[in-house]
Design a protein around this motif. Structure first.
Motif, mmCIF file in Angstrom:
data_model
loop_
_atom_site.group_PDB
_atom_site.id
_atom_site.type_symbol
_atom_site.label_atom_id
_atom_site.label_comp_id
_atom_site.label_asym_id
_atom_site.label_seq_id
_atom_site.Cartn_x
_atom_site.Cartn_y
_atom_site.Cartn_z
ATOM 1 N N ARG A 1 -20.591 13.754 -10.556
ATOM 2 C CA ARG A 1 -20.124 13.351 -12.037
ATOM 3 C C ARG A 1 -18.651 13.713 -12.181
ATOM 4 N NH1 ARG A 1 -25.523 14.791 -15.345
ATOM 5 N NH2 ARG A 1 -26.740 12.855 -14.710
ATOM 6 N N GLY A 2 -18.512 14.593 -11.479
ATOM 7 C CA GLY A 2 -16.899 15.376 -11.578
ATOM 8 C C GLY A 2 -16.027 14.356 -10.919
ATOM 9 N N ARG A 3 -16.497 13.729 -9.806
ATOM 10 C CA ARG A 3 -15.496 12.833 -9.137
ATOM 11 C C ARG A 3 -15.430 11.656 -10.214
ATOM 12 N NH1 ARG A 3 -11.323 10.946 -7.662
ATOM 13 N NH2 ARG A 3 -11.235 9.259 -6.172
ATOM 14 N N ARG A 4 -16.702 10.847 -10.504
ATOM 15 C CA ARG A 4 -16.287 9.829 -11.547
ATOM 16 C C ARG A 4 -15.807 10.138 -12.599
ATOM 17 N NH1 ARG A 4 -20.969 6.434 -10.224
ATOM 18 N NH2 ARG A 4 -21.509 6.110 -12.129
ATOM 19 N N ARG A 5 -15.748 11.314 -13.306
ATOM 20 C CA ARG A 5 -14.963 11.485 -14.474
ATOM 21 C C ARG A 5 -13.540 11.607 -14.187
ATOM 22 N NH1 ARG A 5 -14.702 17.119 -17.984
ATOM 23 N NH2 ARG A 5 -13.526 16.404 -19.559
ATOM 24 N N GLU A 6 -12.843 11.992 -12.983
ATOM 25 C CA GLU A 6 -11.596 11.679 -12.380
ATOM 26 C C GLU A 6 -11.253 10.335 -12.342
ATOM 27 O OE1 GLU A 6 -11.415 13.878 -8.743
ATOM 28 O OE2 GLU A 6 -12.049 15.958 -9.541
ATOM 29 N N ILE A 7 -12.127 9.470 -11.640
ATOM 30 C CA ILE A 7 -11.657 8.208 -11.635
ATOM 31 C C ILE A 7 -11.762 7.565 -12.843
ATOM 32 C CG2 ILE A 7 -12.797 5.795 -10.579
ATOM 33 C CD1 ILE A 7 -13.910 7.446 -8.558
ATOM 34 N N LEU A 8 -12.605 7.710 -13.986
ATOM 35 C CA LEU A 8 -12.304 7.143 -15.099
ATOM 36 C C LEU A 8 -11.225 7.463 -15.920
ATOM 37 C CD1 LEU A 8 -16.382 7.560 -16.228
ATOM 38 C CD2 LEU A 8 -15.066 5.190 -15.768
ATOM 39 N N ALA A 9 -10.879 8.782 -15.809
ATOM 40 C CA ALA A 9 -9.474 9.272 -16.417
ATOM 41 C C ALA A 9 -8.445 8.691 -15.965
ATOM 42 C CB ALA A 9 -9.416 10.909 -16.350
ATOM 43 N N GLU A 10 -8.459 8.060 -14.581
ATOM 44 C CA GLU A 10 -7.249 7.400 -13.942
ATOM 45 C C GLU A 10 -7.256 5.824 -14.397
ATOM 46 O OE1 GLU A 10 -7.694 7.280 -9.704
ATOM 47 O OE2 GLU A 10 -7.540 9.521 -9.568
ATOM 48 N N GLU B 1 -8.987 5.016 -17.340
ATOM 49 C CA GLU B 1 -8.801 4.767 -18.984
ATOM 50 C C GLU B 1 -7.238 4.125 -19.192
ATOM 51 O OE1 GLU B 1 -9.098 7.749 -22.604
ATOM 52 O OE2 GLU B 1 -10.062 8.272 -20.755
ATOM 53 N N PRO B 2 -6.216 4.573 -18.781
ATOM 54 C CA PRO B 2 -4.667 4.319 -19.338
ATOM 55 C C PRO B 2 -4.622 3.041 -19.088
ATOM 56 C CG PRO B 2 -4.521 6.351 -18.252
ATOM 57 C CD PRO B 2 -6.062 5.832 -17.968
ATOM 58 N N GLN B 3 -5.206 2.301 -18.266
ATOM 59 C CA GLN B 3 -4.912 1.013 -17.634
ATOM 60 C C GLN B 3 -5.342 -0.160 -18.632
ATOM 61 O OE1 GLN B 3 -4.328 0.540 -13.490
ATOM 62 N NE2 GLN B 3 -5.040 2.447 -13.012
ATOM 63 N N GLY B 4 -6.240 0.160 -19.336
ATOM 64 C CA GLY B 4 -6.826 -0.737 -20.370
ATOM 65 C C GLY B 4 -7.779 -1.767 -19.796
ATOM 66 N N PHE B 5 -8.453 -1.500 -18.712
ATOM 67 C CA PHE B 5 -9.376 -2.396 -18.135
ATOM 68 C C PHE B 5 -10.972 -2.062 -18.785
ATOM 69 C CE2 PHE B 5 -6.466 -3.152 -14.759
ATOM 70 C CZ PHE B 5 -6.630 -4.453 -14.303
ATOM 71 N N PRO B 6 -11.733 -2.648 -19.257
ATOM 72 C CA PRO B 6 -13.300 -2.775 -19.480
ATOM 73 C C PRO B 6 -13.747 -2.071 -17.950
ATOM 74 C CG PRO B 6 -12.540 -4.823 -20.132
ATOM 75 C CD PRO B 6 -11.372 -4.274 -19.514
ATOM 76 N N VAL B 7 -14.525 -0.882 -18.065
ATOM 77 C CA VAL B 7 -15.027 -0.514 -16.918
ATOM 78 C C VAL B 7 -16.558 -0.236 -17.137
ATOM 79 C CG1 VAL B 7 -15.176 1.490 -15.292
ATOM 80 C CG2 VAL B 7 -12.982 1.132 -16.808
#
Length: 655
Positions: free
Chosen positions: A218-227, A229-235
């Protein structure tokens, strides 16, 4: 083209097979006649009996071979590598039947014709099938949202293949952090570095990102989501490994990003000895078994082989639902556990004692409580009766039945409470502490933790609904902060903490870092591919509206009353030493509180709650609905002052 193909693809399977057989008859004949024409370079073969005799032998034999190879079981739109091999084998065997037929029936077919026929048949029989498949897929592509798969590992590759055959999304590229994979091709798709997502959106029309990393922490997934998030893509994401292994989900099931991924908190693997200590081979009872925490406790207890599992629940529907679910789990996983569903209220002391004695209960997990802060604030008497006197009755019953361990599921709202719910839970803790001090033979302990994701009243599903409906998202205050934990982790830690109890312990779970609710809402908006609408971004999609703190609600929650906290053998469980009253003093206090509840003296209840060592600090007037209505009606019935009575006729004439 899409409109022309759809009627064909909608036909029943037997009609499609008949059409394929007829088309193959024509294609075999055409391929053979063209082979003869190319070999002999004139039209004479068309008039010779040997040509038609060869066809009469070869067509039935070829069709029989195709049927045997499963040609007509394959669905054209889903043809793959196996279908190519089947076409090649079928055409080869069909071609070999020509010299055999020529020899047996003395047809005199030139020796080169079978080779020419094989090449033509591959082009016609295989070409028609794969051409139809290509046309179908091409027609589908225009109607599919284009997606980028984040993660080019095995899960990403499986997802790509699955989506290519589905109708939901069209994968156009992979994105991966691994430099060794970048600029390579996997399943026909190029692997890009994450920084090129904007390029993929502009050049290829990528509309969303699918996170295909089910085994990442989950820590790694959080890092990816933080990257991302600013790009404005639905994830969105695919299910976790555990769900896929157990068959609860398929890799193609794309889901919204779980909030536990946003929090980035990795669970600690459970200690098997602690999980088994109060459960394996014992009779275990869970009160409030139909609730969010109670039901998860039941699921985890079931998998640790108790002799019996007793489910106590006041709600008939809640009890039925959890009983049926547990029986399905037991059957699917081959668990030989006796499950008993019991209707009843924890406030009925005799019922509780009778049940515990009848089944010879060893361990009680007391999760039954009213936990919704505004609801209890509006229904004070029932909140106190259930949370305080329900715990008292259940604890008395446990002592009478010689229960070994009694674990109270508590809450962080019991610490310096500003509401009746938190105060009632702190009183429940005081009851367990007082009983532990008496050393009755039953070990009492309390486990205190904060909010759990997905529980009744959780903000997360509410935020999702509000985002889907176009907003606004309602948050009570810009600065409101809460601790969060997943329900499975909370239940797991409750079980392990109970196993470490010596008597009177107040266990506090490590909840990680507190989360600002408004920021959580913003993250959910951005990961949905939308923008937050505020003063700086008036053209955004979703607004956040602040409704004000609800009755009894705090800005910040705490887990400890004092600073006297000690570690335990578990890294996520601490123990605290906190003040309590001995039983004789607490008993007299509870008698007075019971009388106040019995007579619906709401002001008297508040005074008594202030008197107890709970650090209760109410933030406003009593808002109990019954008490408020009674106050309003009493005010209306109260006679007006004499001066107003004398002036009323004059006022009425003027009005």
């Amino acid at each position: 083209m899409r409109d022309m193909l759809q009627p064909l693809f909608r036909l029943p399977r037997r009609h499609k097979r008949t059409i394929q057989l007829l088309v193959d008859c024509v294609l075999i004949a055409v391929s053979f006649l063209l082979a003869m024409l190319l070999r002999l370079e004139n039209w004479a073969p068309l008039t010779e009996p040997r040509t038609w005799a060869a066809l009469l032998v070869m067509i039935p034999l070829s069709l029989a071979i195709y049927i045997r190879l499963g040609f007509y079981r394959a669905v054209i739109r889903y043809l793959g590598h196996k279908a190519i091999r089947a076409v090649f084998i079928g055409v080869t065997v069909s071609a070999l039947s020509l010299p055999l037929a020529s020899y047996l029936f003395a047809l005199g077919i030139p020796r080169s014709v079978p080779f020419i026929y094989a090449m033509l048949a591959l082009l016609t029989i295989g070409g028609v099938r794969f051409g139809l498949r290509a046309l179908y897929l091409r027609s589908q592509i225009r109607h599919k949202p284009r997606v980028v798969i984040y993660g080019a590992g095995s899960a990403g590759r499986q997802l790509s293949v699955s989506l290519s055959h589905g109708q939901e999304y069209l994968p156009i590229a992979f994105v991966d952090d691994a430099a060794s994979l970048q600029n390579t091709y996997i399943e026909g798709l190029k692997v890009y570095p994450p920084r090129q997502l904007g390029y993929l959106a502009d050049t290829y029309g990528a509309e969303r990102v699918l996170l295909a990393m089910p085994s990442a922490s989950r820590g790694r997934r959080r890092e990816i989501l933080a990257e991302l998030e600013p790009q404005g893509f639905p994830v969105q994401t695919i299910p976790g490994v555990a769900d896929m292994v157990t068959g609860r989900a398929r890799i193609s099931e794309v889901r919204d990003v779980a909030v536990e991924d946003l929090l980035g908190r990795d669970p600690v693997p459970p200690n098997p000895a602690l999980m088994d200590a109060n459960i394996r081979g014992k009779v275990v009872m869970v009160t409030g078994a139909g609730g969010s925490i109670g039901s998860e406790l039941c699921r985890q207890i079931l998998r640790h082989a108790p002799r019996r599992l007793l489910l106590l629940e006041l709600s008939e529907f809640g009890l039925y639902s959890i009983e049926q679910e547990l029986r399905r789990i037991a059957e699917a996983e081959g668990l030989d556990v006796s499950i008993k569903a019991l209707l009843g209220s924890v406030q009925h002391r005799q019922r509780m004692a009778t049940v515990m004695k009848a089944f010879d209960v060893n361990t009680v997990y007391h999760a039954a409580a009213y936990k919704h802060v505004p609801m209890v604030e509006h229904n004070v008497v029932e909140g106190v009766r259930n949370n305080v006197f329900g715990t008292l009755a259940t604890a008395h019953a446990a002592i009478a039945a010689r229960v070994e361990t009694f674990v109270l599921v508590s809450t962080d709202k019991a610490v310096r409470p500003t509401n009746v719910m938190g105060t009632s839970k702190r009183l429940a803790e005081l009851i367990c502490q007082a009983f532990a001090d008496r050393r009755s033979g039953t070990r009492f302990c309390m486990v205190r933790f904060g909010n759990v994701l997905g529980s009744s009243g959780s903000v997360v599903p509410l935020f999702r609904e509000q985002i889907q409906s176009g907003g606004p998202i309602t948050v009570t205050h810009p600065e409101i902060t809460r601790y969060f934990m997943t329900i499975p982790e909370a239940a797991q830690l409750v079980i392990q903490a109970g196993a470490m109890a010596r008597g009177g312990d107040v266990f506090v779970l490590d909840m990680g870092e507190p989360v600002k609710i408004a920021e959580l809402a913003r993250q959910m908006v951005r990961l949905s591919g939308l923008k937050v609408r505020d003063e700086r971004h008036p053209d955004g999609d979703i607004a956040i509206a602040y409704s004000g703190l609800r009755p009894g609600e705090k800005l910040y929650e705490e887990l400890l009353v004092g600073d006297d906290v000690s570690p335990t053998s578990h890294p996520r469980v601490m123990t605290a030493q906190e003040v309590y009253w001995e039983w004789p003093k607490l008993e007299g206090y509870l008698d007075r509180l019971f009388e106040a509840c019995r007579n619906f003296h709401h002001d008297g209840i508040r005074e008594l709650l202030l008197e107890a060592p709970t650090a209760y600090r109410p933030q406003g007037e009593i808002v109990d609905l019954v008490w408020s209505e009674k106050q309003r009606r009493d005010a209306e019935a109260r006679p007006a002052p004499a001066a107003v009575t004398r002036l009323r006729p004059a006022l009425e004439r003027q009005g």
